[in-house]
Scaffold this active site. Structure first.
Site, PDB file in Angstrom:
ATOM      1  N   ARG A   5      36.280 -11.253  -8.064  1.00  0.00           N
ATOM      2  CA  ARG A   5      35.170 -10.407  -7.610  1.00  0.00           C
ATOM      3  C   ARG A   5      35.229 -10.429  -6.091  1.00  0.00           C
ATOM      4  O   ARG A   5      34.988 -11.460  -5.463  1.00  0.00           O
ATOM      5  CB  ARG A   5      33.856 -10.981  -8.134  1.00  0.00           C
ATOM      6  CG  ARG A   5      32.638 -10.111  -7.900  1.00  0.00           C
ATOM      7  CD  ARG A   5      31.473 -10.682  -8.671  1.00  0.00           C
ATOM      8  NE  ARG A   5      30.221 -10.075  -8.320  1.00  0.00           N
ATOM      9  CZ  ARG A   5      29.535  -9.241  -9.114  1.00  0.00           C
ATOM     10  NH1 ARG A   5      30.011  -8.896 -10.282  1.00  0.00           N
ATOM     11  NH2 ARG A   5      28.383  -8.747  -8.725  1.00  0.00           N
ATOM     12  N   HIS A  32      34.455  -1.059 -10.789  1.00  0.00           N
ATOM     13  CA  HIS A  32      33.691  -2.132 -11.442  1.00  0.00           C
ATOM     14  C   HIS A  32      33.887  -1.989 -12.959  1.00  0.00           C
ATOM     15  O   HIS A  32      32.932  -1.723 -13.699  1.00  0.00           O
ATOM     16  CB  HIS A  32      32.217  -2.029 -11.046  1.00  0.00           C
ATOM     17  CG  HIS A  32      31.436  -3.282 -11.258  1.00  0.00           C
ATOM     18  ND1 HIS A  32      32.007  -4.464 -11.702  1.00  0.00           N
ATOM     19  CD2 HIS A  32      30.114  -3.550 -11.088  1.00  0.00           C
ATOM     20  CE1 HIS A  32      31.072  -5.383 -11.797  1.00  0.00           C
ATOM     21  NE2 HIS A  32      29.923  -4.866 -11.441  1.00  0.00           N
ATOM     22  N   GLN A  35      31.804  -3.929 -15.698  1.00  0.00           N
ATOM     23  CA  GLN A  35      30.446  -3.395 -15.852  1.00  0.00           C
ATOM     24  C   GLN A  35      30.472  -2.179 -16.778  1.00  0.00           C
ATOM     25  O   GLN A  35      29.640  -2.040 -17.675  1.00  0.00           O
ATOM     26  CB  GLN A  35      29.893  -3.008 -14.466  1.00  0.00           C
ATOM     27  CG  GLN A  35      28.517  -2.409 -14.490  1.00  0.00           C
ATOM     28  CD  GLN A  35      27.444  -3.407 -14.906  1.00  0.00           C
ATOM     29  OE1 GLN A  35      27.330  -4.471 -14.312  1.00  0.00           O
ATOM     30  NE2 GLN A  35      26.659  -3.064 -15.925  1.00  0.00           N
ATOM     31  N   ASP A 125      22.184   2.823  -9.362  1.00  0.00           N
ATOM     32  CA  ASP A 125      22.699   1.597  -8.734  1.00  0.00           C
ATOM     33  C   ASP A 125      22.091   1.515  -7.333  1.00  0.00           C
ATOM     34  O   ASP A 125      21.578   2.515  -6.821  1.00  0.00           O
ATOM     35  CB  ASP A 125      24.242   1.689  -8.673  1.00  0.00           C
ATOM     36  CG  ASP A 125      24.906   0.458  -8.084  1.00  0.00           C
ATOM     37  OD1 ASP A 125      24.250  -0.595  -7.969  1.00  0.00           O
ATOM     38  OD2 ASP A 125      26.103   0.552  -7.728  1.00  0.00           O
ATOM     39  N   CYS A 165      22.950  -1.360 -13.147  1.00  0.00           N
ATOM     40  CA  CYS A 165      23.853  -2.513 -13.241  1.00  0.00           C
ATOM     41  C   CYS A 165      23.274  -3.778 -12.599  1.00  0.00           C
ATOM     42  O   CYS A 165      23.847  -4.858 -12.769  1.00  0.00           O
ATOM     43  CB  CYS A 165      25.201  -2.165 -12.631  1.00  0.00           C
ATOM     44  SG  CYS A 165      25.058  -1.543 -10.963  1.00  0.00           S
ATOM     45  N   ARG A 193      26.902  -7.539 -20.859  1.00  0.00           N
ATOM     46  CA  ARG A 193      27.969  -8.015 -19.966  1.00  0.00           C
ATOM     47  C   ARG A 193      28.639  -9.244 -20.604  1.00  0.00           C
ATOM     48  O   ARG A 193      29.855  -9.392 -20.557  1.00  0.00           O
ATOM     49  CB  ARG A 193      27.387  -8.396 -18.599  1.00  0.00           C
ATOM     50  CG  ARG A 193      26.958  -7.217 -17.779  1.00  0.00           C
ATOM     51  CD  ARG A 193      28.132  -6.624 -17.026  1.00  0.00           C
ATOM     52  NE  ARG A 193      28.223  -7.182 -15.697  1.00  0.00           N
ATOM     53  CZ  ARG A 193      29.362  -7.382 -15.052  1.00  0.00           C
ATOM     54  NH1 ARG A 193      30.511  -7.112 -15.608  1.00  0.00           N
ATOM     55  NH2 ARG A 193      29.355  -7.857 -13.837  1.00  0.00           N
TER      56      ARG A 193
HETATM   57  N1  NVA Z   1      27.571  -0.999  -6.212  1.00  0.00           N
HETATM   58  C1  NVA Z   1      27.084  -2.346  -6.338  1.00  0.00           C
HETATM   59  C2  NVA Z   1      27.304  -2.856  -7.734  1.00  0.00           C
HETATM   60  C3  NVA Z   1      26.678  -4.173  -7.997  1.00  0.00           C
HETATM   61  C4  NVA Z   1      26.895  -4.667  -9.396  1.00  0.00           C
HETATM   62  C5  NVA Z   1      27.805  -3.223  -5.358  1.00  0.00           C
HETATM   63  O1  NVA Z   1      29.020  -3.091  -5.180  1.00  0.00           O
HETATM   64  O2  NVA Z   1      27.149  -4.050  -4.756  1.00  0.00           O
END
Ligand code: NVA
Length: 206
Positions: A5, A32, A35, A125, A165, A193
Site C-alpha cells: 500500500r 485500488h 477495494q 470517495d 470506500c 474487504r
Molecule cells: N482515494 C482515496 C482512497 C482511500 C481508500 C485515497 O487514495 O486516499
C-alpha cells in the site's frame, strides 16, 4: 505474497518486476483493485446479478474510480464517472478498460445530477486523497457541487445503494443523512474487504 500500500504506482510495478512472489496492489495513487473486489461483491450481494446495474461514481477520477472502471469493464457493468472538469480518469486507464471490453459501457460526465439518473449504485470517495491533504482548500472549492446528499439521491432509483470506500468526511463528499440512510451499504462494503481479500489470498496461494 507481498501486499503493498503506497503512493506511486511505479514503485509497486518495480516490486512486481523483480519479485518471484505475487505482489498485491493494496492501494496506489493510480489504482485500488482490492477495494473494487469488495465493492463489486457488495453490489452482487445486493442485486444478485450485475445485469442492468448502473454504477455512478461521484468524485475525483483517481485510484478508486480507475479500479471501478477496470473491474466494471471485466464484469460488463455500466460505469459512470461524475467529476469536475480537470479531474477525469487517466486516459491510459480508459484505454486499458476498452481493451478489456470491446463493448464497454463507460461514461465520463461533469454533471453529477444527470450521472446519477437511473443509477442503482452511487459511490463516492474523499475529495483529497491520502498524501494530497495540502490540496484540500482548492479541491473543496472544485468539488463543492459534488456532495452526495438527499437532493442528488432523489435523482437515482429509489432502491439505489450508497457506497464509500472510507474514511469519509461527512458534510464534504457525503452528507451525514445519506451516510446514515437506509440506502447506505457502507459498512457491509467495509466488511466485504475482509472476505474479498481472503479470497484473493486463497486464489494466489492455491
Ligand atoms: N482515494 C482515496 C482512497 C482511500 C481508500 C485515497 O487514495 O486516499
Amino acid at each position: 505474497v507481498l501486499a503493498i500500500r503506497t503512493f506511486n504506482q511505479s514503485d509497486l510495478e518495480e516490486y512486481a518486476k523483480w519479485s518471484s512472489k505475487p505482489v498485491i496492489n493494496a492501494l496506489t495513487d493510480l489504482e485500488h483493485p482490492c477495494q473494487a473486489l469488495a465493492d463489486y461483491m457488495t453490489i452482487r450481494e445486493e442485486f444478485k446479478t450485475f445485469d442492468d446495474v448502473i454504477l455512478t461514481f461521484v468524485g475525483d477520477g483517481n485510484n478508486v474510480a480507475n479500479s471501478l472502471i477496470l473491474c466494471g469493464a471485466l464484469l460488463d457493468v455500466e460505469v459512470r464517472i461524475a467529476c469536475p472538469k480537470g479531474y477525469e480518469p487517466d486516459s491510459k486507464i480508459i484505454q486499458k478498460a476498452k481493451e478489456l471490453n470491446n463493448n464497454i459501457n463507460l461514461k465520463i460526465m461533469n454533471d453529477p445530477y444527470s450521472a446519477v439518473n437511473g443509477a442503482n449504485v452511487i459511490y463516492t470517495d474523499v475529495w483529497s486523497s491520502m498524501g494530497q491533504e495540502n490540496e484540500k482548500e482548492f479541491k473543496d472549492k472544485d468539488f463543492h457541487n459534488f456532495t452526495v446528499n438527499t437532493d442528488l439521491l432523489n435523482q437515482a432509483n429509489s432502491d439505489s445503494i450508497i457506497l464509500h470506500c472510507l474514511p469519509a468526511y461527512r458534510g464534504k463528499e457525503i452528507s451525514n443523512e445519506v451516510f446514515e440512510s437506509r440506502n447506505s451499504r457502507i459498512f457491509e462494503q467495509a466488511e466485504n474487504r475482509l472476505h474479498a481479500q481472503q479470497s484473493l489470498l486463497t486464489a494466489l496461494l492455491s
